[in-house]
Design a protein around this motif. Structure first.
Motif, short mmCIF file in Angstrom:
data_model
loop_
_atom_site.label_atom_id
_atom_site.label_comp_id
_atom_site.label_asym_id
_atom_site.label_seq_id
_atom_site.Cartn_x
_atom_site.Cartn_y
_atom_site.Cartn_z
N HIS A 81 0.84 -1.20 0.00
CA HIS A 81 0.00 0.00 0.00
C HIS A 81 0.88 1.25 0.00
CE1 HIS A 81 -3.30 2.50 2.19
NE2 HIS A 81 -3.29 2.72 0.90
N PHE A 82 0.78 2.04 -1.06
CA PHE A 82 1.54 3.28 -1.19
C PHE A 82 0.57 4.43 -0.99
CE2 PHE A 82 3.89 0.06 -3.41
CZ PHE A 82 5.18 0.29 -2.99
N TYR A 83 0.89 5.29 -0.04
CA TYR A 83 -0.01 6.32 0.44
C TYR A 83 0.74 7.63 0.60
CZ TYR A 83 -3.40 8.35 3.73
OH TYR A 83 -4.31 9.15 4.35
N LYS A 84 0.09 8.75 0.30
CA LYS A 84 0.71 10.07 0.40
C LYS A 84 2.04 10.13 -0.37
CE LYS A 84 -1.66 11.63 4.48
NZ LYS A 84 -1.59 12.25 5.78
N VAL A 85 1.97 9.70 -1.61
CA VAL A 85 3.14 9.59 -2.47
C VAL A 85 3.84 10.94 -2.64
CG1 VAL A 85 3.87 9.02 -4.82
CG2 VAL A 85 2.17 7.60 -3.66
N LYS A 86 3.07 12.00 -2.81
CA LYS A 86 3.64 13.32 -3.08
C LYS A 86 4.57 13.79 -1.96
CE LYS A 86 2.35 18.09 -3.97
NZ LYS A 86 1.23 19.02 -4.11
N MET A 87 4.28 13.43 -0.74
CA MET A 87 5.10 13.89 0.40
C MET A 87 6.55 13.46 0.25
SD MET A 87 3.03 15.73 1.95
CE MET A 87 4.06 16.18 3.31
N ASN A 88 6.79 12.34 -0.43
CA ASN A 88 8.16 11.89 -0.66
C ASN A 88 8.93 12.83 -1.58
OD1 ASN A 88 8.39 9.05 0.64
ND2 ASN A 88 6.40 9.09 -0.34
N LEU A 89 8.21 13.47 -2.49
CA LEU A 89 8.87 14.42 -3.39
C LEU A 89 9.43 15.62 -2.63
CD1 LEU A 89 6.38 14.38 -6.39
CD2 LEU A 89 8.67 13.36 -6.30
N TYR A 90 8.71 16.07 -1.60
CA TYR A 90 9.20 17.20 -0.80
C TYR A 90 10.54 16.90 -0.16
CZ TYR A 90 4.59 19.38 -1.14
OH TYR A 90 3.45 19.96 -1.60
N ASP A 91 10.72 15.65 0.25
CA ASP A 91 11.96 15.24 0.90
C ASP A 91 12.98 14.66 -0.09
OD1 ASP A 91 10.99 16.00 3.40
OD2 ASP A 91 10.00 14.07 3.68
N LYS A 95 12.63 6.67 -4.14
CA LYS A 95 12.31 5.25 -4.01
C LYS A 95 11.51 5.16 -2.72
CE LYS A 95 14.44 0.89 -5.02
NZ LYS A 95 14.17 0.80 -6.42
N ILE A 96 10.24 4.83 -2.82
CA ILE A 96 9.39 4.89 -1.64
C ILE A 96 8.99 3.51 -1.15
CG2 ILE A 96 8.55 7.20 -2.15
CD1 ILE A 96 6.01 5.99 -3.19
N LYS A 97 8.77 3.46 0.13
CA LYS A 97 8.45 2.21 0.81
C LYS A 97 6.95 2.15 1.07
CE LYS A 97 9.92 -0.35 4.89
NZ LYS A 97 8.84 -0.34 5.84
N ALA A 98 6.38 0.98 0.85
CA ALA A 98 4.97 0.78 1.13
C ALA A 98 4.73 0.96 2.63
CB ALA A 98 4.54 -0.62 0.70
N ARG A 99 3.53 1.40 2.98
CA ARG A 99 3.25 1.65 4.39
C ARG A 99 3.01 0.37 5.18
NH1 ARG A 99 -2.67 4.44 4.77
NH2 ARG A 99 -2.27 4.32 6.97
N ASN A 100 2.77 -0.75 4.51
CA ASN A 100 2.46 -2.00 5.21
C ASN A 100 3.46 -3.12 4.95
OD1 ASN A 100 1.58 -2.28 2.49
ND2 ASN A 100 0.42 -4.08 3.12
N SER A 101 4.53 -2.82 4.21
CA SER A 101 5.51 -3.87 3.90
C SER A 101 6.88 -3.23 3.67
CB SER A 101 5.08 -4.64 2.64
OG SER A 101 5.25 -3.84 1.49
N ASP A 102 7.85 -4.06 3.36
CA ASP A 102 9.20 -3.57 3.08
C ASP A 102 9.43 -3.30 1.59
OD1 ASP A 102 10.02 -3.60 5.73
OD2 ASP A 102 10.64 -5.69 5.65
N LYS A 103 8.40 -3.46 0.77
CA LYS A 103 8.53 -3.25 -0.67
C LYS A 103 8.86 -1.79 -0.97
CE LYS A 103 7.57 -4.71 -4.98
NZ LYS A 103 8.20 -5.84 -5.60
N GLU A 104 9.89 -1.57 -1.78
CA GLU A 104 10.27 -0.24 -2.23
C GLU A 104 10.15 -0.17 -3.74
OE1 GLU A 104 14.08 1.03 -0.86
OE2 GLU A 104 13.47 1.03 1.24
N VAL A 105 9.61 0.94 -4.24
CA VAL A 105 9.38 1.12 -5.67
C VAL A 105 9.76 2.56 -6.04
CG1 VAL A 105 7.62 1.09 -7.49
CG2 VAL A 105 7.48 -0.56 -5.62
N ASP A 106 10.30 2.73 -7.24
CA ASP A 106 10.62 4.08 -7.72
C ASP A 106 9.35 4.91 -7.76
OD1 ASP A 106 13.32 3.56 -8.09
OD2 ASP A 106 13.05 2.93 -10.18
#
Length: 122
Positions: A81-91, A95-106
């Motif tokens: 589950h990927f949530y609040k994706v845009k917030m990662n752009l500010y930082d 490569k973002i991590k799912a909120r419920n697992s260790d999966k990371e995706v560009d």
């Protein structure tokens, strides 16, 4: 002389927000003016929730408001589950991590999948 406008000319706007995504489009008249704006959303809202659920192979399992019912109705834990994706752009996290697992995706892949899902709903 101005440029001739094709009757199929239009403008598309996408607001990729922190918690929601809104889409609008309008058609142009002969004077390059937008003659109407139409919003597309999910349910009775003008925004689609900015979240997506993927399987291990990055296939979309749920998108937008459908994510809530998806993760509340299944027993399996094999989704991401990927949530609040845009917030990662500010930082500047690309490569973002799912909120419920260790999966990371560009992040580009996540945004691309979200845009594909939006297109399907238009």
């Amino acid at each position: 002389m101005g440029q001739k406008i094709n009757k199929n000319d239009f403008v598309i706007g996408i607001d990729f927000g922190t918690s929601g995504i809104a889409c609008a489009y309008g058609f142009l008249n002969d004077r390059h003016e937008i003659i109407g704006v139409f919003y597309n959303g999910q349910a009775d809202k003008n925004k689609i929730s900015a979240e997506i659920i993927l399987d291990d192979n990055l296939n979309v399992k749920a998108f937008g408001d459908d994510c809530f019912s998806y993760y509340n109705s299944i027993n399996e834990k094999n989704y991401h589950h990927f949530y609040k994706v845009k917030m990662n752009l500010y930082d500047r996290i690309y490569k973002i991590k799912a909120r419920n697992s260790d999966k990371e995706v560009d992040i580009q892949c996540i945004i691309k999948l979200m845009l594909i899902e939006i297109k399907k709903r238009q």
